[in-house]
Scaffold this motif. Structure first.
Motif, PDB file in Angstrom:
ATOM      1  N   PHE A 267       7.382   1.124  -7.798  1.00 43.33           N
ATOM      2  CA  PHE A 267       7.767   0.642  -6.438  1.00 43.33           C
ATOM      3  C   PHE A 267       7.799  -1.047  -6.457  1.00 43.33           C
ATOM      4  O   PHE A 267       6.744  -1.602  -6.841  1.00 43.33           O
ATOM      5  N   GLN A 268       8.991  -1.360  -5.863  1.00 38.85           N
ATOM      6  CA  GLN A 268       8.774  -2.922  -5.712  1.00 38.85           C
ATOM      7  C   GLN A 268       8.763  -3.519  -4.167  1.00 38.85           C
ATOM      8  O   GLN A 268       9.651  -2.868  -3.366  1.00 38.85           O
ATOM      9  N   SER A 269       7.852  -4.003  -3.784  1.00 37.08           N
ATOM     10  CA  SER A 269       7.878  -4.670  -2.339  1.00 37.08           C
ATOM     11  C   SER A 269       9.114  -5.512  -2.001  1.00 37.08           C
ATOM     12  O   SER A 269       9.332  -6.263  -2.976  1.00 37.08           O
ATOM     13  N   MET A 270       9.855  -5.221  -0.956  1.00 37.19           N
ATOM     14  CA  MET A 270      11.044  -6.134  -0.717  1.00 37.19           C
ATOM     15  C   MET A 270      11.055  -6.864   0.555  1.00 37.19           C
ATOM     16  O   MET A 270      10.240  -6.594   1.567  1.00 37.19           O
ATOM     17  N   PRO A 271      11.272  -8.133   0.388  1.00 31.07           N
ATOM     18  CA  PRO A 271      11.119  -9.102   1.674  1.00 31.07           C
ATOM     19  C   PRO A 271      11.848  -8.379   2.801  1.00 31.07           C
ATOM     20  O   PRO A 271      12.688  -7.659   3.043  1.00 31.07           O
ATOM     21  N   ILE A 272      11.251  -9.042   4.072  1.00 31.40           N
ATOM     22  CA  ILE A 272      11.689  -8.606   5.272  1.00 31.40           C
ATOM     23  C   ILE A 272      12.479  -9.673   6.166  1.00 31.40           C
ATOM     24  O   ILE A 272      11.907 -10.641   5.932  1.00 31.40           O
TER      25      ILE A 272
ATOM     26  N   PRO B 294       0.800  -1.229  -0.039  1.00 26.92           N
ATOM     27  CA  PRO B 294      -0.032  -0.180   0.134  1.00 26.92           C
ATOM     28  C   PRO B 294       0.797   1.151   0.032  1.00 26.92           C
ATOM     29  O   PRO B 294       0.602   2.174  -0.671  1.00 26.92           O
ATOM     30  N   ILE B 295       2.018   1.347   0.755  1.00 32.24           N
ATOM     31  CA  ILE B 295       2.640   2.551   0.756  1.00 32.24           C
ATOM     32  C   ILE B 295       3.430   2.736  -0.404  1.00 32.24           C
ATOM     33  O   ILE B 295       3.607   4.019  -0.959  1.00 32.24           O
ATOM     34  N   GLY B 296       3.773   1.622  -1.121  1.00 36.48           N
ATOM     35  CA  GLY B 296       4.544   1.500  -2.472  1.00 36.48           C
ATOM     36  C   GLY B 296       3.518   2.228  -3.425  1.00 36.48           C
ATOM     37  O   GLY B 296       3.968   3.104  -4.232  1.00 36.48           O
ATOM     38  N   ARG B 297       2.326   1.722  -3.555  1.00 39.66           N
ATOM     39  CA  ARG B 297       1.124   1.985  -4.514  1.00 39.66           C
ATOM     40  C   ARG B 297       1.011   3.506  -4.417  1.00 39.66           C
ATOM     41  O   ARG B 297       0.919   4.454  -5.312  1.00 39.66           O
ATOM     42  N   ILE B 298       0.879   4.030  -3.178  1.00 43.16           N
ATOM     43  CA  ILE B 298       0.876   5.602  -2.861  1.00 43.16           C
ATOM     44  C   ILE B 298       1.755   6.244  -3.401  1.00 43.16           C
ATOM     45  O   ILE B 298       1.648   7.477  -4.045  1.00 43.16           O
TER      46      ILE B 298
ATOM     47  N   ASP C 113       3.689   5.659  -5.733  1.00 42.44           N
ATOM     48  CA  ASP C 113       3.732   5.883  -7.168  1.00 42.44           C
ATOM     49  C   ASP C 113       2.844   6.738  -7.611  1.00 42.44           C
ATOM     50  O   ASP C 113       3.017   7.222  -8.879  1.00 42.44           O
ATOM     51  N   ARG C 114       1.958   7.243  -6.945  1.00 40.71           N
ATOM     52  CA  ARG C 114       0.762   8.226  -7.342  1.00 40.71           C
ATOM     53  C   ARG C 114       1.239   9.708  -6.788  1.00 40.71           C
ATOM     54  O   ARG C 114       0.615  10.781  -7.747  1.00 40.71           O
ATOM     55  N   ILE C 115       1.963   9.930  -5.652  1.00 38.88           N
ATOM     56  CA  ILE C 115       2.206  11.216  -5.428  1.00 38.88           C
ATOM     57  C   ILE C 115       3.851  11.249  -5.138  1.00 38.88           C
ATOM     58  O   ILE C 115       4.530  10.262  -5.313  1.00 38.88           O
ATOM     59  N   ASP C 116       4.111  12.554  -4.757  1.00 35.29           N
ATOM     60  CA  ASP C 116       5.657  12.806  -4.497  1.00 35.29           C
ATOM     61  C   ASP C 116       6.160  11.875  -3.471  1.00 35.29           C
ATOM     62  O   ASP C 116       5.551  11.658  -2.333  1.00 35.29           O
ATOM     63  N   ARG C 117       6.980  11.058  -3.792  1.00 32.94           N
ATOM     64  CA  ARG C 117       7.692   9.820  -2.888  1.00 32.94           C
ATOM     65  C   ARG C 117       8.039  10.605  -1.508  1.00 32.94           C
ATOM     66  O   ARG C 117       8.014  10.133  -0.429  1.00 32.94           O
ATOM     67  N   ARG C 118       8.465  11.835  -1.627  1.00 34.51           N
ATOM     68  CA  ARG C 118       9.018  12.619  -0.560  1.00 34.51           C
ATOM     69  C   ARG C 118       8.047  12.820   0.537  1.00 34.51           C
ATOM     70  O   ARG C 118       8.178  12.806   1.704  1.00 34.51           O
ATOM     71  N   GLN C 119       6.594  13.062   0.037  1.00 33.76           N
ATOM     72  CA  GLN C 119       5.286  13.276   1.092  1.00 33.76           C
ATOM     73  C   GLN C 119       5.156  11.927   1.570  1.00 33.76           C
ATOM     74  O   GLN C 119       4.766  11.996   2.839  1.00 33.76           O
ATOM     75  N   VAL C 120       5.266  10.775   0.952  1.00 39.66           N
ATOM     76  CA  VAL C 120       5.278   9.644   1.571  1.00 39.66           C
ATOM     77  C   VAL C 120       6.079   9.530   2.714  1.00 39.66           C
ATOM     78  O   VAL C 120       6.080   8.970   3.691  1.00 39.66           O
TER      79      VAL C 120
END
Length: 413
Positions: A388-393, A252-256, A258-265
């Protein structure tokens, strides 16, 4: 899709067993350290052996794989993991444990690298998301399952250490006996830190901070659970909540972003981190449900910010620069994982267990503040964003040294 999943079955089984042992080891070691009467600061110093070995492995393991192949190196690394945990049972001394933890860090990082390299060769653009989601779930289930083995034994005896060694040894069997074809040799990637800073100052600084955050929690989170009076079962629940939060929130964070300025995220993630850490510090340890819920929200931002740094840097890089950029981020992340536990341990030693949360909140706050400052220094790019690519933890640090490009439009990631 089914054929792709079948082709990685043995690899995922080995990964599951390795992560069960990993979860058991990472919770058992701090609990036993406290039982030995070692101070929080001493435990944090010992933990730097693990993070240092982890970082060194990201540079050395690709060379070993180039020489003898994935399967042989994976077998050697799992054997090294087994030796490291059994040696801890034989020699109970913090100086020796620092060395043994370094060996474990070297082995686990190399194993992550080999597994992810193996997966990258098995996936296509159509099934990449599904395959890596299976990988993430496997890692999460294994790590949480291992943590819940600690309450079943006594960390002050050798029983759990031997059990951990047995689990690590069993992780060898699926890949060693598999008939699946081994992947191609890993390509060695060079990093360029000055270039990374020129391309994305926020990714440069953010990678150090992301490493400090995850390294500090990974090394001292279990110490925190024990020093505030939680039982081993309650502590396992709190630690599992952080991991679950990180796994659930990444996409979800990655998708958001992708749509707005990443620095805001990034600013929002830093703010959530400050708020969640503050809530954890204020809530009584007797209310395990509320404190676990707060720790879940810590996890939602603790791990995803690393992937945000990678995506932001790749937004501003040329496709040919993706690997070098990601490798530089990996090195900075590794340096953060070394420095964070030492500073966090010193704060805990001085102010008590809740000092860990204050330290984490401070780093989250600095991360948000730096992102806000960079927004005033540079306007958003007009160029299309990379995906954005989700990365394993918690194995994000291996990204960029596998010879695979970072997220980008030409990779389908």
């Amino acid at each position: 899709m089914l054929a792709s999943l079948v082709s990685i079955t043995s690899l995922m089984l080995s990964t599951l067993l390795m992560m069960v042992g990993f979860g058991l080891m990472n919770y058992m070691i701090p609990v036993r350290s406290l039982a030995e009467g070692w101070s929080t600061f001493l435990i944090s110093i010992m933990a730097t052996g693990y993070t240092l070995g982890f970082t060194i492995s990201c540079v050395i393991t690709p060379k070993l794989v180039q020489r003898v192949g994935h399967v042989r190196v994976f077998g050697a690394l799992i054997t090294l993991l087994t030796v490291a945990i059994l040696a801890c049972a034989m020699v109970v001394d913090w100086r020796a444990w620092m060395v043994f933890r370094g060996l474990a860090g070297f082995a686990i990082a190399g194993s992550y690298l080999i597994i992810e390299s193996w997966l990258n060769e098995r996936v296509t653009n159509d099934n990449r998301g599904t395959i890596f989601s299976v990988y993430m779930v496997t890692c999460l289930v294994g790590s949480i399952g291992g943590q819940y083995l600690v309450p079943l034994g006594d960390p002050e005896t050798t029983q759990l250490f031997i059990l951990c060694g047995i689990i690590f040894s069993l992780a060898l069997f699926p890949t060693a006996l598999s008939t699946a074809q081994s992947p191609s040799p890993i390509a060695q990637a060079n990093f360029d830190l000055p270039k990374l800073y020129r391309v994305s100052p926020i990714a440069f600084v953010g990678s150090l901070l992301a490493g400090a955050l995850s390294g500090t929690w990974a090394s001292l989170g279990a110490v925190y659970t024990q020093t505030i009076g939680l039982t081993t079962a309650e502590g396992a629940t709190l630690l599992a909540s952080v991991l679950a939060g990180g796994a659930i929130a990444q996409m979800p964070i990655g998708r958001i972003s992708d749509r707005i300025d990443r620095r805001q995220v990034m600013i929002a993630c830093g703010g959530v981190g400050v708020a969640a850490c503050t809530l954890m510090a204020l809530v009584s340890s007797m209310n395990i449900y509320v404190i676990s819920a707060a720790s879940f929200f810590v996890g939602t931002v603790l791990y995803p910010i690393y992937a945000l740094n990678v995506a932001h840097a790749n937004d501003r890089a040329e496709p040919a620069e993706y690997v070098a950029i990601s490798s530089g981020i990996m090195v900075l992340y590794g340096l953060g994982t070394v420095a964070g536990p030492v500073m966090g341990g010193a704060v805990m030693e001085t102010t008590g267990p809740k000092g860990l949360l204050s330290f984490l909140a401070l780093i989250f706050g600095f991360y948000a503040a730096y992102a806000a400052w960079r927004m005033n220094r540079r306007s958003p790019d007009e160029a299309p964003k990379t995906d954005f690519q989700s990365m394993p933890i918690p194995m994000q640090v291996t990204e960029g040294v596998t010879g695979q490009p970072g997220p980008g439009p030409d990779t389908g990631r």
